[in-house]
Design an enzyme around this catalytic site. Sequence first.
Site, mmCIF file in Angstrom:
data_model
loop_
_atom_site.group_PDB
_atom_site.id
_atom_site.type_symbol
_atom_site.label_atom_id
_atom_site.label_comp_id
_atom_site.label_asym_id
_atom_site.label_seq_id
_atom_site.Cartn_x
_atom_site.Cartn_y
_atom_site.Cartn_z
ATOM 1 N N LYS A 52 -8.747 -1.203 1.686
ATOM 2 C CA LYS A 52 -8.011 -0.730 0.508
ATOM 3 C C LYS A 52 -8.669 0.531 -0.049
ATOM 4 O O LYS A 52 -8.007 1.496 -0.422
ATOM 5 C CB LYS A 52 -7.966 -1.839 -0.561
ATOM 6 C CG LYS A 52 -6.992 -2.953 -0.170
ATOM 7 C CD LYS A 52 -7.121 -4.188 -1.027
ATOM 8 C CE LYS A 52 -6.228 -5.291 -0.444
ATOM 9 N NZ LYS A 52 -6.411 -6.596 -1.060
ATOM 10 N N GLN A 96 -9.578 -9.554 -5.511
ATOM 11 C CA GLN A 96 -9.435 -9.992 -4.125
ATOM 12 C C GLN A 96 -9.487 -11.525 -4.062
ATOM 13 O O GLN A 96 -10.433 -12.141 -4.531
ATOM 14 C CB GLN A 96 -10.559 -9.370 -3.267
ATOM 15 C CG GLN A 96 -10.436 -9.653 -1.787
ATOM 16 C CD GLN A 96 -9.185 -9.032 -1.163
ATOM 17 O OE1 GLN A 96 -8.824 -7.893 -1.443
ATOM 18 N NE2 GLN A 96 -8.497 -9.792 -0.309
ATOM 19 N N ASP A 119 -0.901 -6.047 -7.678
ATOM 20 C CA ASP A 119 -0.610 -7.054 -6.650
ATOM 21 C C ASP A 119 0.728 -7.739 -6.929
ATOM 22 O O ASP A 119 1.285 -8.393 -6.059
ATOM 23 C CB ASP A 119 -1.718 -8.135 -6.655
ATOM 24 C CG ASP A 119 -2.661 -7.986 -5.470
ATOM 25 O OD1 ASP A 119 -2.277 -7.315 -4.488
ATOM 26 O OD2 ASP A 119 -3.777 -8.545 -5.522
#
Length: 279
Positions: A52, A96, A119
């Site tokens: 990322k 994460q 997200d």
Amino acid sequence: MSQIIDGKAIAAQIKDELKEEVMRMRSGGISAALAVIQVGRDPASSIYVNNKKKACEYVGIHSEVYELPEEVSQEELLALVGRLNRDDKINGILVQLPLPGHINEESVITAISPKKDVDGFHTENAGRLMVGKKGFIPCTPAGIIQLIKRSGFDIEGKECVVIGRSNIVGKPMAALLLQENGTVTVAHSKTAHLKEVSSRADILVAAIGKPKFITADYVKEGAVVIDVGIHRMADRKMCGDVDFDSVYKKAAAITPVPGGVGPMTIAMLLCNCVEAAKR
Ligand code: NAP
């Protein structure tokens, strides 16, 4: 002959488009910044976080990685999320997953400001998707819509079957296909006669989490097959939820694993970061 949908190439195309957009934004005084929080040193998570970071660098998004020890308390993690929520320089926040067992994932996700939830996992954004309002869409299903469209397939009027009903893939996938005017069926582990159901699909999305589960007898001749699964087999080779070798011969198009859905997930995260900065 089946078309192999090249997720790597489509993701690269999207990243190049974003790179130009980020440059245009910068000349207008807008910059994009993503904060990534990783708890513990799970090797798979470290690879995802690093990918990322690299992808952000490529398109010109500033990224900051916060590495917290495995034993960090939920309060400390929530305090960091709170600080990042208040930081005007940060547009996107990503925690994460998975988190260690002593931390409640839902509490952490709902602590992220919905405006920075790149997200798309916050219940506010999930709700917005359900009622067709603008919000952040989870990256994997958003990427799948791009894969289908950019490969030249229509969704409108098509029979779409999604196998899997998780909050991060199956459910938002179904909502997005519905938004695109597909006729959508969601199947799961309690679905009766799964082969009959999946064989109706013009567009079949497999998000099951079982290696090579979908064999040719689950697939209609000429279907577009999207394989969300990622599995590392004993021989270290990767495969998906679809038995590629048998389904390839029957489908009109299929995504490979690796190189199908996977690269799109990061590309769509970057899209959400750019969108967050613009908003
Ligand atoms: P998940 O939360 O485990 O959900 C799996 C779903 O599959 C559940 O809804 C489950 O039904 C259903 N299912 C399980 N066994 C079934 C069966 N025998 N027949 C029909 N349905 C069945 O998984 P997920 O997070 O959605 O992820 C699915 C897969 O995609 C995993 O392999 C994951 O690693 C991969 N993934 C890939 C990406 C990417 O970027 N490529 C991103 C996210 C996930 P119930 O609800 O009834 O239990």
